[in-house]
Design a protein around this motif. Structure first.
Motif, PDB file in Angstrom:
ATOM      1  N   ILE A   1      -5.953  -0.522 -11.326  1.00  0.00           N
ATOM      2  CA  ILE A   1      -5.188  -1.492 -10.417  1.00  0.00           C
ATOM      3  C   ILE A   1      -6.144  -1.839  -9.384  1.00  0.00           C
ATOM      4  O   ILE A   1      -6.172  -3.097  -8.954  1.00  0.00           O
ATOM      5  CB  ILE A   1      -4.014  -0.667  -9.739  1.00  0.00           C
ATOM      6  N   CYS A   2      -6.957  -0.818  -8.834  1.00  0.00           N
ATOM      7  CA  CYS A   2      -7.897  -1.227  -7.801  1.00  0.00           C
ATOM      8  C   CYS A   2      -9.156  -2.071  -8.460  1.00  0.00           C
ATOM      9  O   CYS A   2      -9.446  -3.029  -7.785  1.00  0.00           O
ATOM     10  CB  CYS A   2      -8.652  -0.012  -7.296  1.00  0.00           C
ATOM     11  N   VAL A   3      -9.509  -2.158  -9.714  1.00  0.00           N
ATOM     12  CA  VAL A   3     -10.331  -3.180 -10.452  1.00  0.00           C
ATOM     13  C   VAL A   3      -9.907  -4.489 -10.520  1.00  0.00           C
ATOM     14  O   VAL A   3     -10.397  -5.295 -10.061  1.00  0.00           O
ATOM     15  CB  VAL A   3     -10.779  -2.597 -11.751  1.00  0.00           C
ATOM     16  N   PHE A   4      -8.416  -4.422 -10.717  1.00  0.00           N
ATOM     17  CA  PHE A   4      -7.781  -5.956 -10.834  1.00  0.00           C
ATOM     18  C   PHE A   4      -7.312  -6.201  -9.427  1.00  0.00           C
ATOM     19  O   PHE A   4      -7.402  -7.565  -9.188  1.00  0.00           O
ATOM     20  CB  PHE A   4      -6.630  -5.590 -11.641  1.00  0.00           C
ATOM     21  N   HIS A   5      -7.352  -5.600  -8.599  1.00  0.00           N
ATOM     22  CA  HIS A   5      -7.197  -5.999  -7.070  1.00  0.00           C
ATOM     23  C   HIS A   5      -8.481  -6.695  -6.651  1.00  0.00           C
ATOM     24  O   HIS A   5      -8.443  -7.682  -6.121  1.00  0.00           O
ATOM     25  CB  HIS A   5      -6.668  -4.857  -6.211  1.00  0.00           C
ATOM     26  N   LEU A   6      -9.715  -6.160  -6.902  1.00  0.00           N
ATOM     27  CA  LEU A   6     -10.684  -6.646  -6.489  1.00  0.00           C
ATOM     28  C   LEU A   6     -11.221  -8.131  -7.424  1.00  0.00           C
ATOM     29  O   LEU A   6     -11.560  -9.166  -6.767  1.00  0.00           O
ATOM     30  CB  LEU A   6     -12.095  -5.747  -6.864  1.00  0.00           C
ATOM     31  N   ILE A   7     -10.882  -8.079  -8.629  1.00  0.00           N
ATOM     32  CA  ILE A   7     -11.108  -9.098  -9.569  1.00  0.00           C
ATOM     33  C   ILE A   7     -10.067 -10.274  -9.051  1.00  0.00           C
ATOM     34  O   ILE A   7     -10.635 -11.365  -8.940  1.00  0.00           O
ATOM     35  CB  ILE A   7     -10.892  -8.961 -10.864  1.00  0.00           C
ATOM     36  N   GLY A   8      -8.758  -9.951  -8.708  1.00  0.00           N
ATOM     37  CA  GLY A   8      -7.900 -11.300  -8.337  1.00  0.00           C
ATOM     38  C   GLY A   8      -8.325 -11.603  -7.050  1.00  0.00           C
ATOM     39  O   GLY A   8      -8.248 -12.696  -6.610  1.00  0.00           O
TER      40      GLY A   8
ATOM     41  N   LEU B   1       0.827  -1.182   0.142  1.00  0.00           N
ATOM     42  CA  LEU B   1       0.028  -0.010   0.045  1.00  0.00           C
ATOM     43  C   LEU B   1       1.123   1.245   0.181  1.00  0.00           C
ATOM     44  O   LEU B   1       0.511   2.180  -0.631  1.00  0.00           O
ATOM     45  CB  LEU B   1      -0.788   0.095   1.104  1.00  0.00           C
ATOM     46  N   ALA B   2       1.961   1.283   0.814  1.00  0.00           N
ATOM     47  CA  ALA B   2       2.711   2.294   0.690  1.00  0.00           C
ATOM     48  C   ALA B   2       3.648   2.558  -0.564  1.00  0.00           C
ATOM     49  O   ALA B   2       3.684   3.566  -0.827  1.00  0.00           O
ATOM     50  CB  ALA B   2       3.847   2.179   1.867  1.00  0.00           C
ATOM     51  N   VAL B   3       3.986   1.690  -1.297  1.00  0.00           N
ATOM     52  CA  VAL B   3       4.512   1.570  -2.525  1.00  0.00           C
ATOM     53  C   VAL B   3       3.573   2.073  -3.746  1.00  0.00           C
ATOM     54  O   VAL B   3       3.936   3.182  -4.305  1.00  0.00           O
ATOM     55  CB  VAL B   3       5.049   0.195  -2.981  1.00  0.00           C
ATOM     56  N   GLN B   4       2.296   1.668  -3.610  1.00  0.00           N
ATOM     57  CA  GLN B   4       1.400   2.168  -4.507  1.00  0.00           C
ATOM     58  C   GLN B   4       1.324   3.843  -4.233  1.00  0.00           C
ATOM     59  O   GLN B   4       1.138   4.782  -5.203  1.00  0.00           O
ATOM     60  CB  GLN B   4       0.212   1.534  -4.144  1.00  0.00           C
ATOM     61  N   TYR B   5       1.249   4.151  -2.970  1.00  0.00           N
ATOM     62  CA  TYR B   5       1.193   5.739  -2.681  1.00  0.00           C
ATOM     63  C   TYR B   5       2.199   6.370  -3.087  1.00  0.00           C
ATOM     64  O   TYR B   5       1.826   7.376  -3.627  1.00  0.00           O
ATOM     65  CB  TYR B   5       0.790   5.724  -0.914  1.00  0.00           C
ATOM     66  N   LEU B   6       3.395   5.877  -3.081  1.00  0.00           N
ATOM     67  CA  LEU B   6       4.687   6.649  -3.296  1.00  0.00           C
ATOM     68  C   LEU B   6       4.644   6.937  -4.862  1.00  0.00           C
ATOM     69  O   LEU B   6       5.099   7.582  -5.384  1.00  0.00           O
ATOM     70  CB  LEU B   6       5.803   5.870  -2.674  1.00  0.00           C
ATOM     71  N   MET B   7       4.231   5.529  -5.457  1.00  0.00           N
ATOM     72  CA  MET B   7       4.251   5.662  -6.977  1.00  0.00           C
ATOM     73  C   MET B   7       3.442   6.698  -7.305  1.00  0.00           C
ATOM     74  O   MET B   7       3.381   7.233  -8.586  1.00  0.00           O
ATOM     75  CB  MET B   7       3.918   4.302  -7.687  1.00  0.00           C
ATOM     76  N   TYR B   8       2.187   6.889  -6.703  1.00  0.00           N
ATOM     77  CA  TYR B   8       1.153   7.926  -7.153  1.00  0.00           C
ATOM     78  C   TYR B   8       1.542   9.195  -6.986  1.00  0.00           C
ATOM     79  O   TYR B   8       1.619  10.200  -7.926  1.00  0.00           O
ATOM     80  CB  TYR B   8      -0.154   7.467  -6.540  1.00  0.00           C
TER      81      TYR B   8
ATOM     82  N   ASP C   1      -5.942   7.344 -13.231  1.00  0.00           N
ATOM     83  CA  ASP C   1      -6.686   6.549 -14.014  1.00  0.00           C
ATOM     84  C   ASP C   1      -5.952   5.260 -13.786  1.00  0.00           C
ATOM     85  O   ASP C   1      -6.746   4.124 -13.763  1.00  0.00           O
ATOM     86  CB  ASP C   1      -6.618   6.928 -15.466  1.00  0.00           C
ATOM     87  N   GLU C   2      -4.381   5.002 -13.944  1.00  0.00           N
ATOM     88  CA  GLU C   2      -3.855   3.815 -13.491  1.00  0.00           C
ATOM     89  C   GLU C   2      -4.442   3.276 -12.339  1.00  0.00           C
ATOM     90  O   GLU C   2      -4.393   1.765 -12.051  1.00  0.00           O
ATOM     91  CB  GLU C   2      -2.559   3.968 -13.873  1.00  0.00           C
ATOM     92  N   ILE C   3      -4.314   4.007 -11.127  1.00  0.00           N
ATOM     93  CA  ILE C   3      -4.825   3.578  -9.683  1.00  0.00           C
ATOM     94  C   ILE C   3      -6.070   2.974 -10.013  1.00  0.00           C
ATOM     95  O   ILE C   3      -6.189   1.713  -9.231  1.00  0.00           O
ATOM     96  CB  ILE C   3      -4.558   4.591  -8.884  1.00  0.00           C
ATOM     97  N   LYS C   4      -6.986   3.560 -10.533  1.00  0.00           N
ATOM     98  CA  LYS C   4      -8.390   2.936 -10.627  1.00  0.00           C
ATOM     99  C   LYS C   4      -8.149   1.852 -11.204  1.00  0.00           C
ATOM    100  O   LYS C   4      -9.174   0.628 -10.805  1.00  0.00           O
ATOM    101  CB  LYS C   4      -9.293   3.897 -11.663  1.00  0.00           C
TER     102      LYS C   4
END
Length: 258
Positions: free
Chosen positions: A70-77, A50-57, A65-68
């Motif tokens: 990623i969130c969709v794929f997190h839920l699908i996965g 979560l910290a890595v994603q925050y820092l990348m953003y 848009d890419e974060i969105k």
């Protein structure tokens, strides 16, 4: 010399697109040998990712848009993981407070990392596609592929029929990508196979580092079955369909605004 420069430039953008997957593997490796005080390993992995994603953003390495996506794929996965663990396909044997139905929440990031790579490489190599079959054909095929991951436990596995349909539906689809000032192209189905193969290699690393365990790896680790390549091949298709459709929609909006 020119070809070497092109290869280095291509390799650089591929490597930068893999930052999040590399962060996942690095976290898995480090957490295997170093314990975080007062935290279970699975919980520590989730917090770090979560910290890595925050820092990348925040650093601009990923867009909103890419974060969105990623969130969709997190839920699908995560939904797929919960189902597969329940069916005994694999397991997460270690304890954790952030486990849902036996699945640690960090596991969704392993699917999201595929989406992260797709989004990053699309932007960095200024990718486009020709011969895209459209939302109806691509969406129905992607839905059928995802559904087959669930239904093959009860009815025959249609993965090879679906693979054949992929070749038919995307027969005329080519990826266009740019390395510096030169434009290249590749059949989309070839890209599916290449990415699926490399994810299979990553899966071997992940299971070796204890990300999850297949039933036949309970006693000792060994190479993941080659048949898993076909599963990743099909999963990559779902990733590409969602990312490509998002890019097409966004490009259409820009055209109307222009």
């Amino acid at each position: 010399m020119y070809r070497i420069l092109q290869l280095l430039h291509f390799g650089y953008h591929q490597a930068m697109s893999c930052l999040f997957p590399v962060a996942i593997f690095g976290t898995l490796a480090i957490s295997r040998v170093i314990e975080v005080p007062f935290l279970y390993r699975y919980d520590a992995i989730l917090l770090i990712l979560l910290a890595v994603q925050y820092l990348m953003y925040r650093s601009g390495l990923e867009t909103r848009d890419e974060i969105k996506v990623i969130c969709v794929f997190h839920l699908i996965g995560l939904l797929l993981e919960i189902y597969k663990v329940r069916m005994g396909s694999w397991s997460y044997p270690e304890p954790g407070l952030t486990k849902v139905f036996g699945v640690p929440l960090y596991s969704g990031f392993m699917y999201a990392s595929v989406a992260s790579f797709m989004c990053q490489v699309w932007r960095r190599l200024r990718m486009d596609m020709t011969g895209w079959p459209g939302l109806a054909s691509a969406g129905l095929l992607g839905g059928a592929i995802y559904l087959n991951f669930f239904t093959h436990h009860f009815i025959p596995d249609f993965r090879w029929w679906l693979t054949g349909l992929v070749c038919i539906v995307f027969w005329k689809t080519w990826i266009i990508y740019r390395v510096r000032m030169v434009t290249y192209r590749m059949p989309l189905t070839v890209a599916f196979m290449l990415v699926g193969f490399f994810i299979w290699l990553a899966e071997n690393i992940a299971t070796f580092l204890g990300a999850w365990t297949y039933p036949d790896q309970q006693q000792t680790w060994h190479l993941v079955s080659f048949s898993k390549i076909s599963s990743w091949f099909l999963l990559v298709i779902i990733s590409v369909i969602i990312v490509a459709q998002l890019k097409h929609v966004k490009a259409g909006r820009k055209t109307k605004e222009g």
